[in-house]
Motif scaffolding. Structure first.
Motif, PDB file in Angstrom:
ATOM      1  N   THR A 112       0.840  -1.415  -0.036  1.00  0.00           N
ATOM      2  CA  THR A 112       0.068  -0.064   0.094  1.00  0.00           C
ATOM      3  C   THR A 112       0.739   1.238   0.138  1.00  0.00           C
ATOM      4  O   THR A 112       0.240   2.401  -0.501  1.00  0.00           O
TER       5      THR A 112
ATOM      6  N   THR B  34     -10.799   4.473  -2.089  1.00  0.00           N
ATOM      7  CA  THR B  34     -11.722   3.608  -2.689  1.00  0.00           C
ATOM      8  C   THR B  34     -12.141   2.479  -1.934  1.00  0.00           C
ATOM      9  O   THR B  34     -11.444   2.075  -0.793  1.00  0.00           O
TER      10      THR B  34
ATOM     11  N   LEU C 263       2.807   1.094  -3.939  1.00  0.00           N
ATOM     12  CA  LEU C 263       2.254   1.187  -5.204  1.00  0.00           C
ATOM     13  C   LEU C 263       0.739   2.122  -5.165  1.00  0.00           C
ATOM     14  O   LEU C 263       0.131   2.141  -4.178  1.00  0.00           O
ATOM     15  N   PRO C 264       1.301   3.287  -5.938  1.00  0.00           N
ATOM     16  CA  PRO C 264       0.178   4.252  -5.937  1.00  0.00           C
ATOM     17  C   PRO C 264      -1.382   3.715  -6.098  1.00  0.00           C
ATOM     18  O   PRO C 264      -2.236   4.493  -5.662  1.00  0.00           O
ATOM     19  N   SER C 265      -1.479   2.512  -6.840  1.00  0.00           N
ATOM     20  CA  SER C 265      -2.857   2.100  -7.127  1.00  0.00           C
ATOM     21  C   SER C 265      -3.471   1.657  -5.754  1.00  0.00           C
ATOM     22  O   SER C 265      -4.840   1.470  -5.830  1.00  0.00           O
ATOM     23  N   LEU C 266      -2.733   1.623  -4.647  1.00  0.00           N
ATOM     24  CA  LEU C 266      -3.405   0.947  -3.698  1.00  0.00           C
ATOM     25  C   LEU C 266      -3.736   1.774  -2.668  1.00  0.00           C
ATOM     26  O   LEU C 266      -4.081   1.480  -1.233  1.00  0.00           O
ATOM     27  N   ARG C 267      -3.621   3.174  -2.511  1.00  0.00           N
ATOM     28  CA  ARG C 267      -3.986   4.354  -1.897  1.00  0.00           C
ATOM     29  C   ARG C 267      -4.372   5.437  -2.624  1.00  0.00           C
ATOM     30  O   ARG C 267      -4.060   5.557  -3.775  1.00  0.00           O
TER      31      ARG C 267
ATOM     32  N   PRO D 267      -4.891   9.346  -4.029  1.00  0.00           N
ATOM     33  CA  PRO D 267      -3.693  10.350  -4.465  1.00  0.00           C
ATOM     34  C   PRO D 267      -3.103  11.515  -3.108  1.00  0.00           C
ATOM     35  O   PRO D 267      -4.259  11.619  -2.164  1.00  0.00           O
TER      36      PRO D 267
ATOM     37  N   GLN E  53      -9.210  -0.091  -1.903  1.00  0.00           N
ATOM     38  CA  GLN E  53      -7.834   0.221  -1.092  1.00  0.00           C
ATOM     39  C   GLN E  53      -8.196  -0.164   0.321  1.00  0.00           C
ATOM     40  O   GLN E  53      -7.494  -0.517   1.146  1.00  0.00           O
TER      41      GLN E  53
END
Length: 436
Positions: free
Chosen positions: A104, A125, A107-111, A113, A128
């Motif tokens: 988390t 989300t 990886l930016p996709s798991l948290r 912005p 997340q």
């Protein structure tokens, strides 16, 4: 009845040779658990854009789960698969948990912005949050199989009561030391270096704990779970339940005591984030490390009190002293917060102002923690003494839930607890300037 030990035909298993493997696994899980949980509020606020008091409530719920988890681990070990299997599964779960926390952070996709302002702040989300909470759940599983189950497994390796007592003493020392290391060293790296490096180090420590457990497997004595004994325990519990009713007042008071300490633990982190945390020009005290003062004071006080006549005091008296000291600690916290709010508009108060109340809390814990465990052990029916020490974990966990519910109720019914901790009811009443 204790689970029967599978005694070896030679002397290559059991004994003190298993100590470094078992205690190493316990210390590793304890260190990373405190390293993550102590800074969980800060991570939720800074990395997941969650409001301060929402983060405090999540922290309370997570801490409650972690506190209650050892009871579940003990039941599974005693009635299903045995201590060794539970310890191994717990260390593996802790390792996976740290991997998820690291993911988390990396990886930016798991948290969500980065939140640059209050108007440009995107919430996390559902996916997340699900991954993050799953990591917390796995961390609780790690605690479930190590905190008390690991101690039981270690004691089972030893044949004399003297050796077992020594093992328990060293286990508590190891737990406190590893917890302090997690709440200071690991939290400092998370705050001062980066979240990926901090969680990455947690992952490495968890991997070492798992490796130590696996390396010790050839040396462990095994316990054979006995379902019949477990079922009989439930029957005896029902038959002797009336005797436990008399313990409800002390259990209830313990829950309330735990609730106040839980509120302190979560709110203190928020206070520290709004205070001047500089020590000298360069060192910045991590907000998540401030509660390490409680652990350090409690461990030192227990060691000192154990060598005085205080350890000979009846358990109820020690519990009462702990309650009184804790009441003074809460009063000290209130006075500190009053002063912090009074001058926050001009200059943030030093975080060191929080230390005296935290020291008092730790000193009180040195009385009520051992006193409560001793009281439960002496007052529980003989058939239920194996669960007596674990009752403290249940009481502590329920206290965390009460604290979280109290914060939620206060937020719904008043405007006192705002995301900006400097915007309090007292400031609004006095017309003081608010900090953005």
């Amino acid at each position: 009845m204790d689970a029967p030990l599978l005694r070896p035909t030679d002397q290559r298993t059991g004994g003190w040779q298993t100590f470094p493997f078992i205690i190493g696994a316990i210390m590793g899980v304890s260190m990373v658990t405190y390293g993550v949980s102590s800074n969980l509020e800060v991570y939720l606020i800074n990395a997941f854009n969650i409001g301060r008091f929402d983060a405090a409530q999540i922290y309370g719920i997570a801490s409650g789960c972690i506190s209650l988890a050892p009871i579940v681990g003990g039941i599974v070990a005693d009635s299903m698969v045995g201590c060794s299997t539970v310890l191994g599964g717990a260390t593996a779960a802790c390792f996976v948990s740290m991997l998820l926390f690291t993911s988390t952070a990396v990886l930016p996709s798991l948290r969500p912005p980065t939140c640059y302002s209050a108007t440009l702040c995107e919430p996390p989300t559902a996916i997340q949050l699900a991954i993050l909470f799953f990591a917390v759940a796995l961390m609780a599983v790690g605690v479930a199989g190590t905190r008390y189950n690991g101690m039981t497994m270690g004691a089972n390796q030893l044949s004399s009561q003297t050796d077992r007592d020594a093992f328990f003493n060293w286990s508590f020392v190891a737990l406190y030391l590893s917890s302090i290391a997690g709440a200071t060293l690991l939290v400092y790296i998370q705050d001062s270096v980066s979240w990926p490096w901090g969680f990455g180090l947690c992952t490495a420590v968890a991997a070492l704990a798992l490796l130590l457990y696996l390396c010790g497997r050839p040396f462990y004595l095994r316990t054979k779970p006995n379902n019949n004994d477990n079922n009989n325990a439930f029957v005896r519990f029902g038959r002797e339940g009336k005797l436990l009713i008399g313990l409800l007042p002390i259990i209830s008071s313990g829950i309330l005591l735990s609730a106040t300490i839980s509120v302190q633990a979560s709110i203190t982190v928020l206070q520290a984030m709004a205070m001047d945390r500089h020590l000298g020009r360069r060192f910045l005290v991590p907000a998540g490390s401030i509660n390490a003062s409680v652990l350090a004071t409690a461990s030192a006080s227990i060691a000192v009190l154990d060598r005085t006549k205080c350890r000979l005091q009846p358990p109820l008296r020690r519990i009462a002293i702990g309650h009184v000291v804790n009441a003074f600690a809460m009063a000290a916290m209130a006075l500190t917060e009053s002063r912090r709010l009074a001058i926050s508009a001009a200059k943030p108060l030093s975080v060191l102002w929080l230390v005296p109340s935290l020291v008092l809390i730790g000193f009180g814990e040195a009385f009520h923690f051992p006193g409560t465990v001793a009281f439960y052990y002496s007052e529980f029916p003989a058939s239920l003494r194996s669960t007596a020490t674990g009752t403290y974990a249940v009481v502590s966990g329920l206290g965390y839930y009460v604290s979280s519910a109290s914060i939620a109720a206060l937020r719904r019914s008043t405007g006192w607890l705002k995301d900006d901790i400097n915007k309090s009811r007292r400031q609004e009443k006095n017309g003081l300037e608010e900090l953005d």
